[in-house]
Design an enzyme around this catalytic site. Structure first.
Site, mmCIF file in Angstrom:
data_model
loop_
_atom_site.group_PDB
_atom_site.id
_atom_site.type_symbol
_atom_site.label_atom_id
_atom_site.label_comp_id
_atom_site.label_asym_id
_atom_site.label_seq_id
_atom_site.Cartn_x
_atom_site.Cartn_y
_atom_site.Cartn_z
ATOM 1 N N LYS A 138 66.842 4.886 -34.884
ATOM 2 C CA LYS A 138 65.865 4.019 -35.535
ATOM 3 C C LYS A 138 65.998 2.623 -34.947
ATOM 4 O O LYS A 138 67.104 2.176 -34.634
ATOM 5 C CB LYS A 138 66.154 3.955 -37.046
ATOM 6 N N LYS A 161 54.323 17.001 -38.301
ATOM 7 C CA LYS A 161 55.078 17.406 -39.491
ATOM 8 C C LYS A 161 54.117 18.171 -40.398
ATOM 9 O O LYS A 161 53.052 17.650 -40.755
ATOM 10 C CB LYS A 161 55.607 16.188 -40.238
#
Ligand SMILES: O=C(O)CCC(=O)C1=CC=C[C@@H](O)[C@@H]1C(=O)O
Ligand SMILES: [Mg+2]
Length: 375
Positions: free
Chosen positions: A164, A263
């Site tokens: 991240k 997703k």
């Protein structure tokens, strides 16, 4: 295909380590497990991946529970289905709420595959029973913490590492990781932490040969991402911005990205994901399967998604043990040689440990078809 009952299980599981992103940190994971049963007592399982909080997208566990109970389950039960593909039409009148829809639709697909005595991955056109997988690492306090985790994951065989980033934790981090791992397949997920004003700063990441930068700009943007992509060598991957087939089509037309993270929950389920897959096959755009800190049920569906021919990049499908002390499926998902292996068994291919599921359950709703209120 007549469904006799739908059960929602709201459960909470403790993460083996906190997962920190640019928008917040997860310490445990509340999720909705969806079960649909037919008249033979066969069960299909799905997972609604909305989080407790609306920081990733606007859906939440409570909101999805309401949408399922009040609208989606009654629409599902109002008449038999010939095929899970009919659900898109059945739910057309319900605006958005993709994660709520996906959780129920996934369970119906699993049940349908079991009724056909077929593995789900075969039913959806999967070809690769051993998709490559990567691992996502949350924001860490110090650079050495990354080294310790990455050494461990590389040792475990993961071939792609995702970290991240956010302003103040990007260039120095990526530079240190690239110096220690010159050959490692490395990518960064910003979760919308930047704006177009950061374009010049983000260009500096081009020096480090990242596979991609995931979702640098606003969660509902494809215009500014197109402007940013023209400034970057590094491919932009969209995640939050793509919540439907049309979003994917528009993003490709505008050249907002060169990679898409699919997703099942974010795009509304299998039917929409398969349309996106078809589109990206035609446009030769690379796909990979993103993760949502799922239990083994969502993980099993993700494995089937990653088996499709267009999913050529390692997905965020790590082993159950990366997130959970104990998973609610048996056997658990394991990784060997940087790959997961899809069982050649009907449906999602994993059994659900219903006793353990019950022990984790905070709330349960059972809707019998006979009692379902017509919409
Ligand atoms: O489940 C996984 O292994 C991937 C986890 C991950 O990177 C994410 C999960 C959910 C929301 C985000 O924070 C992030 C993502 O954006 O992909
Ligand atoms: Mg992401």
């Amino acid at each position: 295909m007549k469904i006799e009952a739908v059960t929602l299980h709201r459960i909470r599981m403790q993460l083996v380590m906190p997962f920190a992103t640019s928008y917040g940190t997860y310490h445990d994971r509340e999720t909705i497990i969806v079960q649909v049963q037919d008249e033979q007592g066969l069960s299909g399982w799905g997972e609604c991946v909305a989080f407790e909080t609306p920081w990733y997208t606007e859906e939440t566990v409570q909101g999805a529970w309401h949408m399922l109970q009040q609208f989606l389950i009654p629409l599902l039960l109002q008449q038999p289905l010939d095929d899970p593909q009919q659900l898109s039409g059945r739910w057309k009148g319900v605006r958005r709420n993709p994660m709520a829809k996906a959780g129920l639709e996934m369970a119906v697909w699993d049940l349908f595959a079991k009724q056909q005595h077929k593995p789900l991955y075969q039913l959806v056109g999967g070809v690769n029973r051993q998709p490559k997988v990567g691992v996502a690492i949350g924001l860490q306090r110090e650079i050495p913490d990354y080294f310790q985790l990455i050494d461990q994951y590389v040792e475990q065989g993961y071939e792609r590492i995702k970290v991240k980033i956010k302003p103040g934790s990007d260039l120095s981090l990526i530079s240190a990781l690239r110096a220690r791992y010159p050959q490692l397949a490395l990518m960064a997920d910003a979760n919308s932490a930047y704006t177009l004003a950061d374009a010049e700063h983000l260009q500096k990441l081009d020096a480090f040969g990242l596979l991609m930068i995931e979702q640098p700009l606003a969660v509902d943007d494809i215009i500014d991402h197109a402007k940013l992509q023209r400034e970057l060598q590094t491919p932009i991957c969209l995640d939050e911005s793509i919540v439907s087939y049309d979003d994917a089509r528009h993003a490709l037309e505008l050249e907002s990205c060169r990679v898409i993270n699919v997703k099942l929950g974010r795009v509304g389920g299998w039917n929409e994901a398969l349309r996106i897959h078809q589109l990206c096959q035609e446009k030769n755009v690379r796909l990979w399967c993103g993760g949502m800190l799922e239990t083994g049920i969502g993980r099993a569906h993700n494995m089937a998604l990653a088996s499709l021919p267009g999913f050529t990049l390692p997905g965020d499908i790590s082993a159950s043990s990366r997130y959970w002390e104990r998973d609610i499926i048996a056997p658990e998902v394991t990784v060997a040689g940087g790959r997961v292996t899809l069982p050649d068994l009907p449906g999602i291919g994993f059994a659900v440990d219903q006793r353990f599921l019950h022990s984790l359950t905070l709330d349960k709703l059972v809707v019998q078809a006979a009692d379902a209120q017509p919409m």
